[in-house]
Motif scaffolding. Structure first.
Motif, PDB file in Angstrom:
ATOM      1  N   THR A 193     -48.106  18.303 -17.495  1.00  0.00           N
ATOM      2  CA  THR A 193     -47.736  19.385 -18.383  1.00  0.00           C
ATOM      3  C   THR A 193     -48.591  20.593 -18.064  1.00  0.00           C
ATOM      4  OG1 THR A 193     -47.475  20.074 -20.673  1.00  0.00           O
ATOM      5  CG2 THR A 193     -49.345  18.676 -20.213  1.00  0.00           C
ATOM      6  N   LYS A 194     -48.087  21.779 -18.400  1.00  0.00           N
ATOM      7  CA  LYS A 194     -48.864  22.987 -18.161  1.00  0.00           C
ATOM      8  C   LYS A 194     -49.986  23.068 -19.186  1.00  0.00           C
ATOM      9  CE  LYS A 194     -45.973  26.225 -15.818  1.00  0.00           C
ATOM     10  NZ  LYS A 194     -45.355  27.520 -15.837  1.00  0.00           N
ATOM     11  N   ASN A 195     -51.143  23.334 -18.714  1.00  0.00           N
ATOM     12  CA  ASN A 195     -52.283  23.544 -19.592  1.00  0.00           C
ATOM     13  C   ASN A 195     -53.007  24.773 -19.054  1.00  0.00           C
ATOM     14  OD1 ASN A 195     -54.350  23.448 -21.358  1.00  0.00           O
ATOM     15  ND2 ASN A 195     -55.173  21.468 -20.676  1.00  0.00           N
ATOM     16  N   GLY A 196     -52.708  25.921 -19.641  1.00  0.00           N
ATOM     17  CA  GLY A 196     -53.291  27.149 -19.120  1.00  0.00           C
ATOM     18  C   GLY A 196     -52.646  27.504 -17.800  1.00  0.00           C
ATOM     19  N   ALA A 197     -53.475  27.696 -16.763  1.00  0.00           N
ATOM     20  CA  ALA A 197     -52.978  28.133 -15.466  1.00  0.00           C
ATOM     21  C   ALA A 197     -52.749  26.969 -14.513  1.00  0.00           C
ATOM     22  CB  ALA A 197     -53.953  29.115 -14.840  1.00  0.00           C
ATOM     23  N   HIS A 198     -53.177  25.774 -14.849  1.00  0.00           N
ATOM     24  CA  HIS A 198     -52.999  24.636 -13.944  1.00  0.00           C
ATOM     25  C   HIS A 198     -52.367  23.452 -14.674  1.00  0.00           C
ATOM     26  CE1 HIS A 198     -56.762  23.748 -16.002  1.00  0.00           C
ATOM     27  NE2 HIS A 198     -56.597  22.487 -15.654  1.00  0.00           N
ATOM     28  N   ARG A 199     -51.981  22.444 -13.910  1.00  0.00           N
ATOM     29  CA  ARG A 199     -51.332  21.265 -14.482  1.00  0.00           C
ATOM     30  C   ARG A 199     -52.354  20.139 -14.610  1.00  0.00           C
ATOM     31  NH1 ARG A 199     -46.055  20.729 -14.608  1.00  0.00           N
ATOM     32  NH2 ARG A 199     -44.566  21.899 -13.473  1.00  0.00           N
ATOM     33  N   GLU A 200     -52.259  19.432 -15.747  1.00  0.00           N
ATOM     34  CA  GLU A 200     -53.090  18.251 -15.949  1.00  0.00           C
ATOM     35  C   GLU A 200     -52.168  17.065 -16.182  1.00  0.00           C
ATOM     36  OE1 GLU A 200     -55.803  18.550 -19.143  1.00  0.00           O
ATOM     37  OE2 GLU A 200     -56.826  20.299 -18.331  1.00  0.00           O
ATOM     38  N   PRO A 201     -52.528  15.919 -15.659  1.00  0.00           N
ATOM     39  CA  PRO A 201     -51.690  14.740 -15.909  1.00  0.00           C
ATOM     40  C   PRO A 201     -51.751  14.345 -17.385  1.00  0.00           C
ATOM     41  CG  PRO A 201     -53.526  14.200 -14.444  1.00  0.00           C
ATOM     42  CD  PRO A 201     -53.646  15.646 -14.791  1.00  0.00           C
ATOM     43  N   MET A 202     -50.595  13.914 -17.896  1.00  0.00           N
ATOM     44  CA  MET A 202     -50.532  13.441 -19.279  1.00  0.00           C
ATOM     45  C   MET A 202     -50.756  11.936 -19.271  1.00  0.00           C
ATOM     46  SD  MET A 202     -47.424  15.708 -20.992  1.00  0.00           S
ATOM     47  CE  MET A 202     -46.568  14.296 -21.450  1.00  0.00           C
ATOM     48  N   SER A 203     -51.426  11.458 -20.298  1.00  0.00           N
ATOM     49  CA  SER A 203     -51.630  10.019 -20.410  1.00  0.00           C
ATOM     50  C   SER A 203     -50.313   9.369 -20.838  1.00  0.00           C
ATOM     51  CB  SER A 203     -52.728   9.716 -21.430  1.00  0.00           C
ATOM     52  OG  SER A 203     -52.274  10.049 -22.726  1.00  0.00           O
ATOM     53  N   ASP A 204     -50.274   8.057 -20.726  1.00  0.00           N
ATOM     54  CA  ASP A 204     -49.068   7.328 -21.132  1.00  0.00           C
ATOM     55  C   ASP A 204     -48.759   7.552 -22.606  1.00  0.00           C
ATOM     56  OD1 ASP A 204     -48.607   6.359 -18.610  1.00  0.00           O
ATOM     57  OD2 ASP A 204     -49.579   4.412 -18.978  1.00  0.00           O
ATOM     58  N   SER A 205     -49.785   7.581 -23.449  1.00  0.00           N
ATOM     59  CA  SER A 205     -49.549   7.770 -24.879  1.00  0.00           C
ATOM     60  C   SER A 205     -49.027   9.185 -25.160  1.00  0.00           C
ATOM     61  CB  SER A 205     -50.814   7.491 -25.685  1.00  0.00           C
ATOM     62  OG  SER A 205     -51.836   8.396 -25.342  1.00  0.00           O
ATOM     63  N   GLU A 206     -49.520  10.173 -24.421  1.00  0.00           N
ATOM     64  CA  GLU A 206     -49.011  11.539 -24.605  1.00  0.00           C
ATOM     65  C   GLU A 206     -47.551  11.628 -24.161  1.00  0.00           C
ATOM     66  OE1 GLU A 206     -51.902  13.608 -22.265  1.00  0.00           O
ATOM     67  OE2 GLU A 206     -52.997  14.296 -24.039  1.00  0.00           O
ATOM     68  N   THR A 207     -47.239  10.972 -23.066  1.00  0.00           N
ATOM     69  CA  THR A 207     -45.863  10.951 -22.572  1.00  0.00           C
ATOM     70  C   THR A 207     -44.938  10.311 -23.601  1.00  0.00           C
ATOM     71  OG1 THR A 207     -46.656  10.789 -20.296  1.00  0.00           O
ATOM     72  CG2 THR A 207     -44.365  10.180 -20.693  1.00  0.00           C
ATOM     73  N   LEU A 208     -45.389   9.195 -24.162  1.00  0.00           N
ATOM     74  CA  LEU A 208     -44.592   8.524 -25.195  1.00  0.00           C
ATOM     75  C   LEU A 208     -44.424   9.407 -26.418  1.00  0.00           C
ATOM     76  CD1 LEU A 208     -45.966   4.885 -24.986  1.00  0.00           C
ATOM     77  CD2 LEU A 208     -43.696   5.697 -24.324  1.00  0.00           C
ATOM     78  N   ARG A 209     -45.476  10.114 -26.804  1.00  0.00           N
ATOM     79  CA  ARG A 209     -45.400  11.011 -27.956  1.00  0.00           C
ATOM     80  C   ARG A 209     -44.371  12.119 -27.729  1.00  0.00           C
ATOM     81  NH1 ARG A 209     -51.381  11.673 -29.434  1.00  0.00           N
ATOM     82  NH2 ARG A 209     -51.190   9.810 -28.462  1.00  0.00           N
ATOM     83  N   VAL A 210     -44.373  12.702 -26.543  1.00  0.00           N
ATOM     84  CA  VAL A 210     -43.412  13.753 -26.212  1.00  0.00           C
ATOM     85  C   VAL A 210     -41.996  13.185 -26.226  1.00  0.00           C
ATOM     86  CG1 VAL A 210     -42.621  15.281 -24.365  1.00  0.00           C
ATOM     87  CG2 VAL A 210     -45.053  15.167 -24.928  1.00  0.00           C
ATOM     88  N   ASP A 211     -41.814  12.013 -25.610  1.00  0.00           N
ATOM     89  CA  ASP A 211     -40.489  11.378 -25.605  1.00  0.00           C
ATOM     90  C   ASP A 211     -40.020  11.061 -27.025  1.00  0.00           C
ATOM     91  OD1 ASP A 211     -40.364  11.501 -22.866  1.00  0.00           O
ATOM     92  OD2 ASP A 211     -40.904   9.382 -22.546  1.00  0.00           O
ATOM     93  N   LEU A 212     -40.940  10.591 -27.850  1.00  0.00           N
ATOM     94  CA  LEU A 212     -40.603  10.270 -29.234  1.00  0.00           C
ATOM     95  C   LEU A 212     -40.176  11.524 -29.995  1.00  0.00           C
ATOM     96  CD1 LEU A 212     -40.471   8.173 -31.485  1.00  0.00           C
ATOM     97  CD2 LEU A 212     -42.884   8.631 -31.947  1.00  0.00           C
ATOM     98  N   GLU A 213     -40.898  12.611 -29.804  1.00  0.00           N
ATOM     99  CA  GLU A 213     -40.546  13.866 -30.489  1.00  0.00           C
ATOM    100  C   GLU A 213     -39.179  14.372 -30.034  1.00  0.00           C
ATOM    101  OE1 GLU A 213     -40.379  16.689 -33.097  1.00  0.00           O
ATOM    102  OE2 GLU A 213     -41.967  15.185 -33.082  1.00  0.00           O
ATOM    103  N   GLU A 214     -38.884  14.289 -28.736  1.00  0.00           N
ATOM    104  CA  GLU A 214     -37.569  14.699 -28.232  1.00  0.00           C
ATOM    105  C   GLU A 214     -36.470  13.815 -28.821  1.00  0.00           C
ATOM    106  OE1 GLU A 214     -37.897  14.607 -23.980  1.00  0.00           O
ATOM    107  OE2 GLU A 214     -39.084  16.448 -23.908  1.00  0.00           O
ATOM    108  N   THR A 215     -36.729  12.515 -28.908  1.00  0.00           N
ATOM    109  CA  THR A 215     -35.759  11.582 -29.482  1.00  0.00           C
ATOM    110  C   THR A 215     -35.527  11.886 -30.956  1.00  0.00           C
ATOM    111  OG1 THR A 215     -36.424   9.885 -27.913  1.00  0.00           O
ATOM    112  CG2 THR A 215     -35.234   9.147 -29.862  1.00  0.00           C
TER     113      THR A 215
END
Length: 101
Positions: free
Chosen positions: A4-26
């Motif tokens: 995900t974008k974090n400021g000017a560079h990309r940082e990897p999202m953890s599995d729990s963050e990915t699940l949280r984003v997927d859950l919110e989209e769902t």
């Protein structure tokens, strides 16, 4: 892992963050679906909506009917074709009704 974008560079999202984003989209998709189903199943509201649209169309009919004589004078062949088609459809409908009686 997603990024995900974090400021000017990309940082990897953890599995729990990915699940949280997927859950919110769902959740958002489910909320949209429920809202659309509620709108479709709200029969009284839809009846009023349809009646309002029909009323608006009926208000437009007199205006169109006022222009009819002028339109038939400007386009006599088109008026004759439309009239002939209407008569033919009427005769065909009457013939079919009699045949199936």
């Amino acid at each position: 892992m997603s990024t995900t974008k974090n400021g000017a560079h990309r940082e990897p999202m953890s599995d729990s963050e990915t699940l949280r984003v997927d859950l919110e989209e769902t959740r958002q998709h489910l909320a949209d679906t429920v809202q659309e189903l509620s709108r479709r199943l709200n029969v009284p509201h839809r009846v009023k909506e349809t009646a309002g649209q029909a009323g608006q169309k009926m208000k437009e009919v007199p205006t169109a009917m006022k222009d009819l004589p002028a339109m038939t004078k400007r386009h006599p062949k088109a008026a004759a074709a439309i009239g002939g088609t209407a008569v033919a459809l009427g005769v065909g409908a009457a013939w079919m009704a009699r045949r199936h009686s």
